[in-house]
Design an enzyme around this catalytic site. Sequence first.
Site, short mmCIF file in Angstrom:
data_model
loop_
_atom_site.label_atom_id
_atom_site.label_comp_id
_atom_site.label_asym_id
_atom_site.label_seq_id
_atom_site.Cartn_x
_atom_site.Cartn_y
_atom_site.Cartn_z
N HIS A 124 0.85 -1.21 0.00
CA HIS A 124 0.00 0.00 0.00
C HIS A 124 0.88 1.25 0.00
CE1 HIS A 124 -3.41 2.58 1.56
NE2 HIS A 124 -2.36 3.28 1.94
N GLU A 125 1.83 1.29 0.92
CA GLU A 125 2.72 2.44 0.99
C GLU A 125 3.62 2.52 -0.24
OE1 GLU A 125 2.43 4.77 3.15
OE2 GLU A 125 0.87 3.71 4.29
#
Length: 402
Positions: free
Chosen positions: A22-23
């Site tokens: 996600h990051e």
Amino acid sequence: MLVWILGIILFALGICISVALHEAGHMWAAKAFGMRVRRYFVGFGPTLWSFRRGETEYGLKGIPFGGFCDIAGMTAMDEVTPEEAPRAMWRFATWKRFVVMVSGSITHFIVGFVILYLMAVTMGLPNTEVNTVAEPPRVATVNDCVVDKGSSSADGCAAGAPAPAKDAGLRPGDLVVSVAGTPTPTWGDMVKKVEGLSGPTDFEVRRGDQTLNLTVDVAQVTAANGGKAGAIGVTVQLPPAMIAYSPLDGFGGAISYTGDMFVGVWNGLLAFPEKIPKVIEAIGGGERDPETPVSVVGASIIGGDAVERGIWELFLIVLATLNFFIGVFNLLPLLPLDGGHIAVLFYEKIRDWLRKLRGKPAGGPVDYNRLSAVTMVFVLIGGAVVVLTVTADIVNPIRLPQ
């Protein structure tokens, strides 16, 4: 026990990888547009290991849960150095900032889809169109006797217990065309008809190319409501629970199943508030409703149960569902979620458009300090929900049946 613990560790690892990706989604999008990415770390806490490549520091923290991507100037309130200022995120076009913000959730959606696609072409995907009531009344098994509702003939039959279907000569694979002269196109139609009967009854049955007329002595058993209902002692033949796909067809199957999961996740979010009281009841010792929300701890326990029982399909389905849930939840228009930042972007764009129509210059960036109170309320509520669900998952977790 060791297998169960391994399952929990594997599931927790899957979640950590998903959050780290996600990051990474934010980072890849920001770098693609030329924004300054200071750091990308997996985990939190003390730094265990890091290295610098170009202008970005990459590393691993001591607590391997989640991660973060530090983009210079995500808002106009953030401090930046003179070197970073020209490439601060808030200076970029609205659509570019939107892409960066939404990339985290898109990464979750991609991870969930990849899991479903790999399932489709290997073990198959769950058949969501199985509807027992609507299935044709084709016999799967003929029981040795009939029993009251809530019991099973597999537990044994009492001496002299009636076996209407077996005695009448019904066989697995037979299709019940009609009962007492009434057509029975579905299993639900047949059950409804039989429940109102007692004694010798005409059954029209199709067996291969043959049409047979059998007399079944319908027995009376205790129904769920405590009354009496007719029963003959057969089970319905259902389509396969899992559908396997070719590598090409797997894309269509995964897309269709992804759509079903998005609907389920959205409905779950809408029903979320009303289920919190049941979580509190479970903490107090009440029976845990399997439909109540679970934390990462609870999902990992379910994953451990699935691995221990060899149900890898469930393990992967839960992992994919959690990715879709995190992706959708993160897009809710609430700070400090990505969706909250996206909402601010749209507000600025619409505000400036309206100002332009009135002949006024564009307004400045939104002052996030003015939103701090609202943000704090949401953080407190979200934190309370996390504490409740984690507590419930520790003291009264949802477990798979033995």
